[in-house]
Structures are given as C-alpha cells and as structure tokens.
Design an enzyme around this catalytic site. Structure first.
Site, PDB file in Angstrom:
ATOM      1  N   ARG A   1       0.816  -1.224   0.000  1.00 52.72           N
ATOM      2  CA  ARG A   1       0.000   0.000   0.000  1.00 52.72           C
ATOM      3  C   ARG A   1       0.849   1.274   0.000  1.00 52.72           C
ATOM      4  NH1 ARG A   1      -2.418  -3.283   3.698  1.00 52.72           N
ATOM      5  NH2 ARG A   1      -4.249  -4.351   2.853  1.00 52.72           N
TER       6      ARG A   1
ATOM      7  N   LYS B   1       2.033  11.301 -11.874  1.00 53.92           N
ATOM      8  CA  LYS B   1       1.178  10.317 -12.548  1.00 53.92           C
ATOM      9  C   LYS B   1       1.991   9.049 -12.768  1.00 53.92           C
ATOM     10  CE  LYS B   1      -1.877  13.304 -15.252  1.00 53.92           C
ATOM     11  NZ  LYS B   1      -2.320  13.544 -16.644  1.00 53.92           N
TER      12      LYS B   1
ATOM     13  N   GLU C   1       8.300  18.386 -25.946  1.00 60.47           N
ATOM     14  CA  GLU C   1       7.621  18.756 -24.694  1.00 60.47           C
ATOM     15  C   GLU C   1       8.232  20.037 -24.116  1.00 60.47           C
ATOM     16  OE1 GLU C   1       4.924  17.189 -23.674  1.00 60.47           O
ATOM     17  OE2 GLU C   1       5.058  15.108 -24.391  1.00 60.47           O
TER      18      GLU C   1
ATOM     19  N   LYS D   1       6.318  22.928 -15.294  1.00 59.62           N
ATOM     20  CA  LYS D   1       5.406  21.818 -15.006  1.00 59.62           C
ATOM     21  C   LYS D   1       5.051  21.791 -13.521  1.00 59.62           C
ATOM     22  CE  LYS D   1       3.986  17.123 -15.613  1.00 59.62           C
ATOM     23  NZ  LYS D   1       4.093  15.828 -16.266  1.00 59.62           N
TER      24      LYS D   1
ATOM     25  N   GLU E   1      -5.712  17.441 -12.197  1.00 59.87           N
ATOM     26  CA  GLU E   1      -6.173  17.781 -13.533  1.00 59.87           C
ATOM     27  C   GLU E   1      -7.656  18.116 -13.633  1.00 59.87           C
ATOM     28  OE1 GLU E   1      -5.902  15.608 -17.785  1.00 59.87           O
ATOM     29  OE2 GLU E   1      -4.019  15.949 -16.741  1.00 59.87           O
TER      30      GLU E   1
ATOM     31  N   ARG F   1      -4.060  22.206 -15.330  1.00 56.76           N
ATOM     32  CA  ARG F   1      -3.165  21.104 -15.695  1.00 56.76           C
ATOM     33  C   ARG F   1      -3.459  20.613 -17.112  1.00 56.76           C
ATOM     34  NH1 ARG F   1      -0.797  16.222 -11.914  1.00 56.76           N
ATOM     35  NH2 ARG F   1       0.498  15.292 -13.526  1.00 56.76           N
TER      36      ARG F   1
ATOM     37  N   ASN G   1      -1.606  19.473 -21.942  1.00 53.43           N
ATOM     38  CA  ASN G   1      -1.972  18.583 -23.053  1.00 53.43           C
ATOM     39  C   ASN G   1      -2.017  19.291 -24.402  1.00 53.43           C
ATOM     40  OD1 ASN G   1      -2.246  16.249 -21.483  1.00 53.43           O
ATOM     41  ND2 ASN G   1      -4.235  16.941 -20.768  1.00 53.43           N
TER      42      ASN G   1
ATOM     43  N   HIS H   1      -1.754  17.354 -27.627  1.00 54.34           N
ATOM     44  CA  HIS H   1      -1.879  15.938 -27.284  1.00 54.34           C
ATOM     45  C   HIS H   1      -3.165  15.294 -27.796  1.00 54.34           C
ATOM     46  CE1 HIS H   1       1.650  16.697 -24.928  1.00 54.34           C
ATOM     47  NE2 HIS H   1       1.663  15.486 -24.400  1.00 54.34           N
TER      48      HIS H   1
ATOM     49  N   HIS I   1      -2.378  12.174 -29.748  1.00 55.01           N
ATOM     50  CA  HIS I   1      -2.834  10.824 -29.401  1.00 55.01           C
ATOM     51  C   HIS I   1      -3.569  10.184 -30.572  1.00 55.01           C
ATOM     52  CE1 HIS I   1      -2.638  11.832 -24.845  1.00 55.01           C
ATOM     53  NE2 HIS I   1      -1.501  11.349 -25.300  1.00 55.01           N
TER      54      HIS I   1
ATOM     55  N   HIS J   1       5.996   9.553 -29.131  1.00 60.63           N
ATOM     56  CA  HIS J   1       5.034  10.470 -28.533  1.00 60.63           C
ATOM     57  C   HIS J   1       5.355  11.936 -28.842  1.00 60.63           C
ATOM     58  CE1 HIS J   1       2.301  12.177 -25.608  1.00 60.63           C
ATOM     59  NE2 HIS J   1       3.316  12.813 -25.046  1.00 60.63           N
TER      60      HIS J   1
HETATM   61  P1  NAD Z   1      11.097   5.199 -22.857  1.00 65.38           P
HETATM   62  O1  NAD Z   1      11.056   5.058 -21.404  1.00 65.38           O
HETATM   63  O2  NAD Z   1      10.542   4.096 -23.675  1.00 65.38           O
HETATM   64  O3  NAD Z   1      12.607   5.476 -23.313  1.00 65.38           O
HETATM   65  C1  NAD Z   1      12.907   5.623 -24.677  1.00 65.38           C
HETATM   66  C2  NAD Z   1      14.041   4.684 -25.100  1.00 65.38           C
HETATM   67  O4  NAD Z   1      15.275   5.221 -24.663  1.00 65.38           O
HETATM   68  C3  NAD Z   1      13.945   3.299 -24.502  1.00 65.38           C
HETATM   69  O5  NAD Z   1      14.372   2.366 -25.441  1.00 65.38           O
HETATM   70  C4  NAD Z   1      14.913   3.387 -23.343  1.00 65.38           C
HETATM   71  O6  NAD Z   1      15.403   2.123 -22.943  1.00 65.38           O
HETATM   72  C5  NAD Z   1      15.985   4.239 -23.923  1.00 65.38           C
HETATM   73  N1  NAD Z   1      16.804   4.987 -22.971  1.00 65.38           N
HETATM   74  C6  NAD Z   1      16.411   5.566 -21.833  1.00 65.38           C
HETATM   75  N2  NAD Z   1      17.390   6.280 -21.303  1.00 65.38           N
HETATM   76  C7  NAD Z   1      18.461   6.137 -22.110  1.00 65.38           C
HETATM   77  C8  NAD Z   1      19.777   6.651 -22.084  1.00 65.38           C
HETATM   78  N3  NAD Z   1      20.179   7.515 -21.151  1.00 65.38           N
HETATM   79  N4  NAD Z   1      20.619   6.286 -23.072  1.00 65.38           N
HETATM   80  C9  NAD Z   1      20.199   5.446 -24.062  1.00 65.38           C
HETATM   81  N5  NAD Z   1      18.962   4.953 -24.147  1.00 65.38           N
HETATM   82  C10 NAD Z   1      18.100   5.303 -23.170  1.00 65.38           C
HETATM   83  O7  NAD Z   1      10.353   6.520 -23.360  1.00 65.38           O
HETATM   84  P2  NAD Z   1      10.187   7.986 -22.721  1.00 65.38           P
HETATM   85  O8  NAD Z   1      10.008   8.869 -23.876  1.00 65.38           O
HETATM   86  O9  NAD Z   1      11.231   8.284 -21.729  1.00 65.38           O
HETATM   87  O10 NAD Z   1       8.817   7.867 -21.929  1.00 65.38           O
HETATM   88  C11 NAD Z   1       7.609   7.562 -22.579  1.00 65.38           C
HETATM   89  C12 NAD Z   1       6.638   7.036 -21.557  1.00 65.38           C
HETATM   90  O11 NAD Z   1       6.410   8.029 -20.578  1.00 65.38           O
HETATM   91  C13 NAD Z   1       5.276   6.676 -22.124  1.00 65.38           C
HETATM   92  O12 NAD Z   1       4.881   5.430 -21.611  1.00 65.38           O
HETATM   93  C14 NAD Z   1       4.367   7.774 -21.604  1.00 65.38           C
HETATM   94  O13 NAD Z   1       3.046   7.339 -21.403  1.00 65.38           O
HETATM   95  C15 NAD Z   1       5.033   8.125 -20.323  1.00 65.38           C
HETATM   96  N6  NAD Z   1       4.744   9.483 -19.864  1.00 65.38           N
HETATM   97  C16 NAD Z   1       4.323   9.643 -18.601  1.00 65.38           C
HETATM   98  C17 NAD Z   1       4.058  10.901 -18.107  1.00 65.38           C
HETATM   99  C18 NAD Z   1       3.644  11.070 -16.682  1.00 65.38           C
HETATM  100  O14 NAD Z   1       3.226  12.155 -16.299  1.00 65.38           O
HETATM  101  N7  NAD Z   1       3.761  10.048 -15.873  1.00 65.38           N
HETATM  102  C19 NAD Z   1       4.229  12.022 -18.917  1.00 65.38           C
HETATM  103  C20 NAD Z   1       4.671  11.838 -20.214  1.00 65.38           C
HETATM  104  C21 NAD Z   1       4.932  10.561 -20.676  1.00 65.38           C
HETATM  105 ZN    ZN Z   2       3.331  14.390 -23.672  1.00 59.39          ZN
END
Ligand code: NAD
Ligand code: ZN
Length: 361
Positions: free
Chosen positions: A122, A144, A186, A228, A238, A242, A246, A249, A253, A266
C-alpha cells in the site's frame, strides 16, 4: 534544483528535483531517503549496461545494499505482466515498507516503478532517476504513474509522488537522437503554454540543445520542470490548468493511436499535433500567422515533424473521440492565444476542425 510543493503531500509537503551533470553518483542526495540502507533499483535491458553498475557501486560505497529488477525495454511492456515482475522481485527479496524503489530509466520505467511503489504494501518510498529528456522534463514530474491496458494507454494507475528526482543530464549523452528530439517537443510545449521568454530562448539555443551542450541542456530541463511543477501544484489532479499541459496531445494521441504504438514517438506526434492546435487557433482568430510561422520554424529546427500522417479527417475525428480528454461527448481542445498563453475550448465547430485536419497532413 526545483522544489515541487503540493498540498496533498504528507510530511514535509514538497520534494526536490535536482538537475545537473553526473548526479548519478551524488549519493549524498540520496542518503536522506535511504534510512534502511537498502533499495530496489528498477531499470531495463538497455539502461542496465549503461548506468546500473555506476549507480550500484556508488551506493555500495555508502553501505547501501541494492538489488536490481531489469525489465524488458519498450512501451509494449508497460503492462500488468511487467508490473508483476517488479512485485515478484520485491517479495522474493522480502522488501519491507521502508525500502525505497528507485526508477532508473525513461518514462516507461518511471511509470511502472511509480505504480509498483504506490501499491506494493500500500505504498513504499519512490525515487526517480530519469534518463531520457522526456522523463526529465515531463514524466518524472507531477506524480502520474501507471500502465497501459490493451484497450487504452495509461488506463490503470495512481497519483503517487516521488520523494526525490535526480535528473542527471550526463545520461542524455547516450540517448538516441530521435528520442532527444521527441523530448524537445515537450520542452517547446512549456514555452508555448506558459512562458514566451522561454520560447524566445529556445529559438536562440536550439542548435546547442541538439548538440547536448551541458549548460544549455540543464537550463532547458530546469525551466521545463519549473513550469510543469508550477502548473501541477495549482492543479494536481487535472481539473483545470493542468489540462494546458496537453497542448497538441489530443491531435497527437489520434496520430499515435491510428498509426499504432511505436510508429511515431510520442514527442513527434505532439509536435505535429501542436501545429494542428496552432492552425485551429488561427482559424478561430486567436493567434496570428506570424506566431504560427514561428512555432513551425522552431519545431522544424528541432528536427520534428510539423505535419500529421496522411489519414482522413474522419479517421482523425473518430480516434480523437476515443481520447480520455473527451468530456460528455465534447472534445476539449487546448488552443493558443499567443506564444506563451494557452486556454481550453470545448466548443470548437466541427467544420473548422475538419479544415485543420485536412490542412495539416
Ligand atoms: P522510454 O522510457 O521508452 O525510453 C525511450 C528509449 O530510450 C527506450 O528504449 C529506453 O530504454 C531508452 N533509454 C532511456 N534512457 C536512455 C539513455 N540515457 N541512453 C540510451 N537509451 C536510453 O520513453 P520515454 O520517452 O522516456 O517515456 C515515454 C513514456 O512516458 C510513455 O509510456 C508515456 O506514457 C510516459 N509518460 C508519462 C508521463 C507522466 O506524467 N507520468 C508524462 C509523459 C509521458
Ligand atoms: Zn506528452
């Protein structure tokens, strides 16, 4: 560093995002959050060979015992099965409530680990060490967490804040170019919705940013986190402002969903989606064409797409209506009033929307 203050946070009501080079080995920043001298590090098969040993041996020098959970890499693994791998490891190692989970990786690792931390026993302490630009400026800030469901992205999750975020910009040196540019989308978004001066600064520093100049990178990350954090602290769950995060987005999306996960990153979809939002804003006479030209140039200079894929306006519409941002049937659009100011509109005439959807592909 950036301080994030949220009134829903218990205890000291804020947490710190540290930004800089080589923070991975700044164990002094981590130690206050590791009272039991034990931690679980969650990462993936790509990041582990690059940074796991560095972090683990630095922790070991401070007598912190760690074990690693190494997940498969990819958005397609942000699911229930992978989440269970984390729980399996935590239970096998008999982790107790005070053992923190450290997420070492991009947004996928961060979202999975955060959700695991929110629900294991928990709730156990959670520390983020984001290693992509997107994770440093976006997913590690705001609390999130969650996983995808076969019927929709990010559909299962929780709001759960980390104790600490360490954004080590030196880890970005190994990030593939395309991932870097996706993160920059972003960063540009923050300028557009909240800070015209930051947008100007990005226009002047895009080449240094793409070259990963440390000072430029650190400033871009810091300013993005500040914006942010400010927006999230006004509206953690949100309901209002907030939603401005988006921008681009709703269209983005639709691009991601129609093209299938992974075809467009993305950030790439957000870039094309932001140009669509700007075009729609222009048709509604909110923003000037000088401003939309500047926006287009900045995304182009960042090497990001400024047009959506050639799919029919009807298919875009259909996909947009499935989005989470749809409230009581009306699509909520984030529109631009000028560079640096966005607002919400759920009364956009369908005719204008269709014009944008055929003009921007
Ligand atoms: P990701 O985590 O898939 O990373 C992208 C790629 O880069 C992966 O292959 C990863 O292994 C690689 N990588 C990571 N760090 C590296 C480094 N230093 N050197 C070499 N390779 C590296 O993608 P992302 O763009 O970081 O995140 C996307 C995800 O984040 C999505 O699932 C999205 O839904 C989520 N997201 C969440 C929020 C939130 O508020 N929680 C906001 C935006 C996006
Ligand atoms: Zn985004």
């Amino acid at each position: 560093s950036v301080e994030v203050a949220l009134d829903t946070l218990p205890e000291n009501r804020s947490y710190t995002i540290h930004i800089g080079q080589e923070l991975l080995t700044r164990i002094d920043l981590l130690l206050p959050h590791l009272p039991g001298k034990k931690a679980a590090i969650v990462t993936n098969t790509t990041i582990a060979p690059l940074y796991l040993e560095k972090l683990r041996s630095a922790l070991a020098e401070h007598q912190v015992e760690t074990f690693a959970v190494i997940l498969p890499d990819g958005e397609q693994y942000k699911n229930w099965e992978t989440l269970n791998l984390i729980f399996d490891a935590l239970l096998e190692h008999r982790c107790e409530r005070k053992t923190p989970l450290i997420a070492l990786g991009g947004g996928v690792v961060g979202d999975l680990t955060g959700f695991a931390a929110a629900s294991y026993l928990r709730g156990v302490p959670f520390i983020q060490i984001p290693t992509t630009l997107l994770a440093q400026v976006d997913s590690s800030v705001g609390g999130k967490t969650g996983i995808n469901h076969p019927l929709g992205k990010n559909m299962i999750g929780a709001f759960y804040q980390p104790r600490l975020v360490l954004a080590d910009s030196a880890t970005l040196t190994t990030l593939p170019d395309r991932e870097l540019r996706a993160g920059i989308a972003e960063v540009i978004k923050y300028g557009l919705i909240h800070d015209a001066d930051f947008f100007d600064w990005l226009e002047r520093h895009m080449q240094q940013l793409l070259a990963r100049d440390p000072e430029t990178m650190n400033y871009a990350i810091r300013r993005s986190c500040e914006i942010k954090a400010e927006i999230v602290s006004l509206d953690e769950r949100e309901s209002g402002v907030r939603a401005l995060l988006n921008l681009g987005h709703t269209f983005g999306h639709a691009i991601e969903n129609t093209m299938g996960y992974g075809a467009w990153l993305h950030g790439e979809a957000v870039a094309a989606g932001t140009l669509m939002a700007a075009d729609l804003s222009k048709r509604l006479q909110r923003i000037t064409s000088q401003d939309t030209d500047r926006i287009q140039h900045l995304f182009e200079n960042a090497g990001l797409p400024v047009k959506g894929p050639r799919i029919t306006p009807e298919r875009y519409l259909e996909s947009m209506q499935l989005d989470k941002k749809v409230k009581d049937g009306a699509i909520r659009f984030i529109l631009l009033d000028r560079i640096g100011k966005a607002s919400l509109d759920n009364t956009v005439p369908t005719l204008l929307l269709l014009e944008t959807l055929s003009a921007c592909v």
